[in-house]
Design a protein around this motif. Structure first.
Motif, PDB file in Angstrom:
ATOM      1  N   LEU A 134      -7.659   3.293   4.592  1.00  0.00           N
ATOM      2  CA  LEU A 134      -7.671   3.815   3.231  1.00  0.00           C
ATOM      3  C   LEU A 134      -7.245   2.803   2.171  1.00  0.00           C
ATOM      4  O   LEU A 134      -6.920   3.190   1.044  1.00  0.00           O
ATOM      5  N   GLY A 135      -7.237   1.544   2.488  1.00  0.00           N
ATOM      6  CA  GLY A 135      -6.976   0.544   1.460  1.00  0.00           C
ATOM      7  C   GLY A 135      -6.062  -0.589   1.857  1.00  0.00           C
ATOM      8  O   GLY A 135      -5.962  -1.579   1.130  1.00  0.00           O
ATOM      9  N   GLY A 136      -5.387  -0.474   2.979  1.00  0.00           N
ATOM     10  CA  GLY A 136      -4.503  -1.552   3.401  1.00  0.00           C
ATOM     11  C   GLY A 136      -5.253  -2.847   3.688  1.00  0.00           C
ATOM     12  O   GLY A 136      -4.733  -3.937   3.458  1.00  0.00           O
ATOM     13  N   TRP A 137      -6.489  -2.720   4.139  1.00  0.00           N
ATOM     14  CA  TRP A 137      -7.271  -3.921   4.422  1.00  0.00           C
ATOM     15  C   TRP A 137      -7.576  -4.680   3.135  1.00  0.00           C
ATOM     16  O   TRP A 137      -7.658  -5.906   3.138  1.00  0.00           O
ATOM     17  N   ILE A 138      -7.702  -3.959   2.020  1.00  0.00           N
ATOM     18  CA  ILE A 138      -7.957  -4.622   0.737  1.00  0.00           C
ATOM     19  C   ILE A 138      -6.722  -5.408   0.306  1.00  0.00           C
ATOM     20  O   ILE A 138      -6.812  -6.579  -0.077  1.00  0.00           O
ATOM     21  N   SER A 139      -5.572  -4.781   0.400  1.00  0.00           N
ATOM     22  CA  SER A 139      -4.318  -5.434   0.016  1.00  0.00           C
ATOM     23  C   SER A 139      -4.033  -6.641   0.904  1.00  0.00           C
ATOM     24  O   SER A 139      -3.680  -7.720   0.419  1.00  0.00           O
ATOM     25  N   GLY A 140      -4.184  -6.461   2.210  1.00  0.00           N
ATOM     26  CA  GLY A 140      -3.933  -7.563   3.135  1.00  0.00           C
ATOM     27  C   GLY A 140      -4.881  -8.721   2.934  1.00  0.00           C
ATOM     28  O   GLY A 140      -4.492  -9.892   2.959  1.00  0.00           O
ATOM     29  N   THR A 141      -6.158  -8.408   2.712  1.00  0.00           N
ATOM     30  CA  THR A 141      -7.148  -9.465   2.497  1.00  0.00           C
ATOM     31  C   THR A 141      -6.897 -10.191   1.180  1.00  0.00           C
ATOM     32  O   THR A 141      -7.056 -11.412   1.101  1.00  0.00           O
ATOM     33  N   ALA A 142      -6.480  -9.459   0.152  1.00  0.00           N
ATOM     34  CA  ALA A 142      -6.164 -10.101  -1.125  1.00  0.00           C
ATOM     35  C   ALA A 142      -4.994 -11.071  -0.970  1.00  0.00           C
ATOM     36  O   ALA A 142      -5.028 -12.193  -1.502  1.00  0.00           O
ATOM     37  N   TRP A 143      -3.953 -10.656  -0.235  1.00  0.00           N
ATOM     38  CA  TRP A 143      -2.820 -11.553  -0.001  1.00  0.00           C
ATOM     39  C   TRP A 143      -3.230 -12.743   0.870  1.00  0.00           C
ATOM     40  O   TRP A 143      -2.746 -13.862   0.672  1.00  0.00           O
ATOM     41  N   GLN A 157       5.665   2.649   1.356  1.00  0.00           N
ATOM     42  CA  GLN A 157       5.239   1.311   1.785  1.00  0.00           C
ATOM     43  C   GLN A 157       4.913   0.439   0.572  1.00  0.00           C
ATOM     44  O   GLN A 157       5.195  -0.757   0.568  1.00  0.00           O
ATOM     45  N   HIS A 158       4.339   1.035  -0.458  1.00  0.00           N
ATOM     46  CA  HIS A 158       4.065   0.263  -1.676  1.00  0.00           C
ATOM     47  C   HIS A 158       5.363  -0.136  -2.375  1.00  0.00           C
ATOM     48  O   HIS A 158       5.437  -1.219  -2.965  1.00  0.00           O
ATOM     49  N   VAL A 159       6.384   0.704  -2.295  1.00  0.00           N
ATOM     50  CA  VAL A 159       7.688   0.330  -2.864  1.00  0.00           C
ATOM     51  C   VAL A 159       8.255  -0.867  -2.099  1.00  0.00           C
ATOM     52  O   VAL A 159       8.780  -1.809  -2.697  1.00  0.00           O
ATOM     53  N   LYS A 160       8.145  -0.836  -0.760  1.00  0.00           N
ATOM     54  CA  LYS A 160       8.614  -1.978   0.036  1.00  0.00           C
ATOM     55  C   LYS A 160       7.829  -3.242  -0.309  1.00  0.00           C
ATOM     56  O   LYS A 160       8.407  -4.329  -0.410  1.00  0.00           O
ATOM     57  N   LEU A 161       6.517  -3.107  -0.514  1.00  0.00           N
ATOM     58  CA  LEU A 161       5.706  -4.262  -0.904  1.00  0.00           C
ATOM     59  C   LEU A 161       6.072  -4.753  -2.303  1.00  0.00           C
ATOM     60  O   LEU A 161       6.040  -5.962  -2.565  1.00  0.00           O
ATOM     61  N   ILE A 179       1.924  15.166  -1.543  1.00  0.00           N
ATOM     62  CA  ILE A 179       2.851  15.188  -0.411  1.00  0.00           C
ATOM     63  C   ILE A 179       2.360  14.265   0.691  1.00  0.00           C
ATOM     64  O   ILE A 179       3.140  13.546   1.314  1.00  0.00           O
ATOM     65  N   ILE A 180       1.057  14.242   0.914  1.00  0.00           N
ATOM     66  CA  ILE A 180       0.493  13.412   1.976  1.00  0.00           C
ATOM     67  C   ILE A 180       0.675  11.928   1.660  1.00  0.00           C
ATOM     68  O   ILE A 180       0.839  11.107   2.560  1.00  0.00           O
ATOM     69  N   GLY A 181       0.693  11.576   0.388  1.00  0.00           N
ATOM     70  CA  GLY A 181       0.782  10.173   0.000  1.00  0.00           C
ATOM     71  C   GLY A 181       2.178   9.598  -0.025  1.00  0.00           C
ATOM     72  O   GLY A 181       2.351   8.393  -0.233  1.00  0.00           O
ATOM     73  N   ILE A 182       3.208  10.398   0.205  1.00  0.00           N
ATOM     74  CA  ILE A 182       4.587   9.912   0.097  1.00  0.00           C
ATOM     75  C   ILE A 182       4.890   8.773   1.080  1.00  0.00           C
ATOM     76  O   ILE A 182       5.493   7.774   0.675  1.00  0.00           O
ATOM     77  N   PRO A 183       4.495   8.844   2.354  1.00  0.00           N
ATOM     78  CA  PRO A 183       4.771   7.701   3.238  1.00  0.00           C
ATOM     79  C   PRO A 183       4.075   6.422   2.776  1.00  0.00           C
ATOM     80  O   PRO A 183       4.622   5.327   2.903  1.00  0.00           O
ATOM     81  N   GLY A 228       1.316   6.843  -8.103  1.00  0.00           N
ATOM     82  CA  GLY A 228       0.102   7.630  -7.921  1.00  0.00           C
ATOM     83  C   GLY A 228       0.058   8.316  -6.563  1.00  0.00           C
ATOM     84  O   GLY A 228      -0.388   9.461  -6.448  1.00  0.00           O
ATOM     85  N   LEU A 229       0.521   7.645  -5.524  1.00  0.00           N
ATOM     86  CA  LEU A 229       0.521   8.230  -4.186  1.00  0.00           C
ATOM     87  C   LEU A 229       1.629   9.264  -4.015  1.00  0.00           C
ATOM     88  O   LEU A 229       1.477  10.227  -3.266  1.00  0.00           O
TER      89      LEU A 229
END
Length: 122
Positions: free
Chosen positions: A12-21, A103-107, A95-99, A90-91
């Motif tokens: 759902l989008g982690g591959w975009i973030s990882g590839t950008a980094w 992770q975005h806060v940690k990032l 409720i489903i987006g809280i985990p 935004g996430l």
């Protein structure tokens, strides 16, 4: 559970973030000036691909790490952290987006000062 969350994150989008980094790390590696930040960008890329079950730990902080982090914070870190915080808000609305928001806060925290940090299993 970690595997399921990591797979959902990746699809759902982690591959975009990882590839950008990863691409940012490659660009930093090409330039001589950006070479000190290259390992940090690659660490964040790996963390962006599979963040669940990992935490950020402080490595040996030294004067060099502090100076590199200060320069990073002024030039790139604050807007990268802001990006991750906007995604987290935004996430967190759902409720489903809280985990995933967590992770975005940690990032975001890692994006502020990435030099001198390491990613370790939780």
């Amino acid at each position: 559970m970690r595997l399921l969350l990591n797979l959902l994150w990746f699809v759902l989008g982690g591959w975009i973030s990882g590839t950008a980094w990863l691409l940012a790390g490659l660009v930093l590696a090409i330039t001589i000036v950006g070479l000190p930040w290259t390992p940090a960008a690659f660490r964040i890329a790996g963390f962006s691909y599979w963040p669940f079950g990992k935490v950020v730990a402080e490595r040996d902080p030294g004067v060099t790490s502090v100076l590199l982090n200060l320069l990073w914070l002024l030039l790139a870190g604050w807007w990268l952290a802001l990006h991750h915080l906007v995604l987290a808000v935004g996430l967190a609305v759902t409720i489903i987006g809280i985990p995933f928001a967590w992770q975005h806060v940690k990032l975001a925290v890692l994006s502020l000062t990435p030099v001198g940090k390491e990613i370790v299993p939780a």
